[in-house]
Structure formats: structure tokens, C-alpha cells
Design an enzyme around this catalytic site. Sequence first.
Site, PDB file in Angstrom:
ATOM      1  N   GLU A  59      66.363  32.906   9.621  1.00 29.18           N
ATOM      2  CA  GLU A  59      65.324  32.685  10.632  1.00 29.18           C
ATOM      3  C   GLU A  59      65.854  32.076  11.931  1.00 29.18           C
ATOM      4  O   GLU A  59      65.316  32.314  13.002  1.00 29.18           O
ATOM      5  CB  GLU A  59      64.216  31.781  10.074  1.00 29.18           C
ATOM      6  N   ARG A 104      63.335  24.857  12.833  1.00 26.41           N
ATOM      7  CA  ARG A 104      62.749  25.756  13.813  1.00 26.41           C
ATOM      8  C   ARG A 104      62.908  25.148  15.211  1.00 26.41           C
ATOM      9  O   ARG A 104      63.199  23.972  15.350  1.00 26.41           O
ATOM     10  CB  ARG A 104      61.257  25.998  13.523  1.00 26.41           C
TER      11      ARG A 104
END
Length: 205
Positions: A59, A104
Site C-alpha cells: 500500500e 499511511r
Amino acid sequence: MVSVSTWFRYVVSKLEYSVSVSWKNYKGGQINDTQIGDVVWKNLFQGKLTYLHWNKGEEMAPVVGNQGGTLLVRKIPTPDATRVFVGDVVVLKDPEKPNDYMVRRLAAVEGYEMLSTDEKDEPFILEEDQCWVLSDNENLKPKEAKDSRSFGPVLMSSIVGRAIYCLRTAVDHGPIRNSSVSMKKDSPVLEVELDVEELAKNHKA
């Protein structure tokens, strides 16, 4: 060799961290007012401002690497808009698995108006303590990216640290690009506490 000015900035960072941890523990009822000073000094002289975190998955590629990477993470005991900034790569509690952590990039914080590319979605403003996090990997679809596009806003208070260095392989490692404010704040911490050999020793790839 670390310069005197860098050491001074590092000690100031440690003092700020120690005070933040002590105040957080005091407000949470974990220590009383007579113990605050002891906790401040203990963290100042014995504690570190960073820890190692293994991040798996694609990711956050290419920043972290397609197969994951070992991160040096700066601890943030009391995250708010004065300590983490848009553009920072943060470690936070997984909103769908509270016992797990995810990495993230912080894309928006409280007060930001969020607009969707889908005309059916109404715009909204992030409320107090809310933030929006995104995956770096542009090759993934929103559902695959597992970020705020699928689970929505997350609490700023769920952030536990900011990733400041990544070891992807033994020969591929370096500082992580965060906001300019954070990179300036983190530079003395990185210079004093970075140990590439320790990162390599703990690397799981």
C-alpha cells in the site's frame, strides 16, 4: 559526528516528548502530581524518541517498498495539528483492527473540506480530531489501498508515530519524505538515533 547544535535540538525534542508523555499519563490517571517530575526525568535520560516498526504490504510503495520495509518511527504521544502535518507518513491504529497498526500518508486534518470525484457523494468537513489518510501506491484501486477512501475519516488520536526512515533492503534505504516542517523537526532525532545496522538486523524480508 553529531554537532553541538544538533545535540541541543535533540535534547529539546526529548524534553518536549518527556513533558508530553508525563502530562498524558497524568491526565489519564496513571500517575499523580508528585510523580510527574520523576517521569519527565526518566524519559529524558533513559527513553528514546524512536522505535522500529515492520510494515508489510504494498500500500505504501514505493516509499516503503512493494514487499514492505523496516521503519524508524518517531513517537508522537499527543498527536494534534501542531505535531503531525499534512504530507507526513504516519503509523496509526488500524480502524478496522484496533490491535493492529498501519502506515499511511496524512492527506487532510480537521477543518479541511473533502470533495469526492463521485458527484453522488456530498462534500463534508473533517471535524475536530478527525483526519484523512491515503495509501501512496497509485497503482492500487481505492478498495485495495485500504485507506480513508474505504473506511472514512480516522481519529488523529489514533496516530502513534511518524515514519522518518525506511530500510527496504540491505542496499536500499533512506529518509522518508514527510512535510517540510516535520523533516526539519525530525532531523536531529534522525541524526542521533538512526542505526542502520540495527534496522538491518530487525529486517524481516
